[in-house]
Design an enzyme around this catalytic site. Structure first.
Site, short mmCIF file in Angstrom:
data_model
loop_
_atom_site.label_atom_id
_atom_site.label_comp_id
_atom_site.label_asym_id
_atom_site.label_seq_id
_atom_site.Cartn_x
_atom_site.Cartn_y
_atom_site.Cartn_z
CB CYS A 85 -0.97 -0.04 1.18
SG CYS A 85 -2.29 1.18 1.04
CG HIS A 200 -3.38 -3.33 3.59
ND1 HIS A 200 -2.34 -2.78 4.30
CD2 HIS A 200 -3.99 -2.32 2.95
CE1 HIS A 200 -2.34 -1.46 4.11
NE2 HIS A 200 -3.33 -1.16 3.30
CD GLU A 202 -0.80 -5.52 5.98
OE1 GLU A 202 -0.60 -6.01 4.86
OE2 GLU A 202 -1.07 -4.31 6.17
#
Lengths: 230, 81
Positions: A85, A200, A202
């Site tokens: 990002c 994202h 994660e």
């Protein structure tokens, strides 16, 4: 050796990223942007957030933070470097990856799960995935609209690794959430050691989060770190 | 002291969602003659230098390094003093 997770003022995804990296067996370490030494790092991640408030242009100020000289040095070697990002935006501003990220086509901040399709496994982010694999990963950005002057990428040797798609993997206009050129969600440099993506991963590493599809991307990264060491 | 006004604009032909959305809004308001809208940024810099030539050269360097992204933007520099 550690995976350096770079923290700029305004970075806000460093702890999630650290957690995900540790989960796949890496030893993540948060590194402040004013540091100037990454000699103890065998890999680098630039996490999401709003580095330096996104002032001027997103990533424009961060690109000149002292630590970036080290990031640029390592990116020019075989060391795995990943930008997520805002980290992807910083890598583009630094010219380490081609193109640029601008305001979403509909001028809305997008925060929702999207589906992306693996376009290439020739990168530290996708090495353990398969071409055509569809991953459900959250997107969380206002400036996620990838643009480039040339087709398909600014640096002729960069290549696309992830594209926005619908849930069955088809590339449709409706499945492109932010208007990105060629539905690009992630790219890598020619050698594949530097990769960047807007979604994202994660935030999609355990089923309790709604998706564990991001995990294969972190496993790719961990495998790539091991491969460089070997 | 020298003052410069820098105008930074998106390169023609590249996606400009703010310009396109504003153009649509203007059409909706009845300004049907609007053909194109683009957004840019104005940056004013006051700088101390030996002479105007040095000042301009310094501002040029600032634009190339930081103030504009050469991948997607171009810029013009006007001296106002």
């Amino acid at each position: 050796m550690t995976t350096a997770v770079i923290v700029f003022p305004g970075t806000n995804c460093e702890q999630d990223t650290e957690y995900a990296l540790n989960m796949v067996g890496l030893d993540a370490e948060l590194v402040w942007h004013r540091d100037t030494d990454l000699s103890g790092a065998d890999s680098v991640v630039l996490p999401g957030g709003f580095a330096h408030g996104d002032y001027l242009r997103t990533g424009a100020i961060a690109r000149f933070s002292p630590i970036m000289k080290e990031v640029e040095r390592l990116a020019a070697t075989d060391v795995p470097v990943l930008g997520i990002c805002n980290g992807f935006q910083v890598l583009c501003e630094a010219g380490i990856l081609g193109g640029a990220l601008v305001a979403n086509q509909d001028l809305k901040f997008i925060c929702k799960p999207v589906t992306v399709r693996v376009a290439s496994t020739d990168s530290v982010l996708t090495a353990a995935a398969t071409v055509g694999q569809v991953l459900r990963i959250p997107l969380n950005s206002y400036e996620g609209n990838y643009i480039t002057q040339d087709s398909p990428l600014q640096n002729g040797d960069d290549h696309v690794i992830l594209r926005y798609c619908d849930t069955d993997g088809s590339l449709t206009a409706a499945a492109n959430p932010n208007g990105s050129a060629h539905a690009i969600a992630g790219i890598a440099n020619s050698r594949g050691n530097v990769a960047g993506l807007m979604p994202h991963p994660e935030r999609a590493i355990e089923s309790i989060l709604g998706s564990a599809d991001g995990r294969v991307l972190f496993e790719s990264f961990a495998a790539s770190v091991s491969a460089v060491k070997a | 002291m020298y003052t410069f006004v820098i105008q930074v604009d998106r390169k023609p032909g590249l996606s400009d969602p703010e310009g396109a959305t504003t153009a649509r809004a203007l059409h909706d308001l009845g300004f049907t003659g609007v053909e194109h809208v683009s957004f840019g940024r104005t940056i004013t810099i006051d700088i101390d230098a030996e002479n105007s030539h040095d000042a301009l050269a310094t501002v040029e360097s600032m634009c190339a390094k930081l103030l504009a992204n050469p991948v997607i933007e171009h810029y013009t520099i006007d001296a106002t003093s």
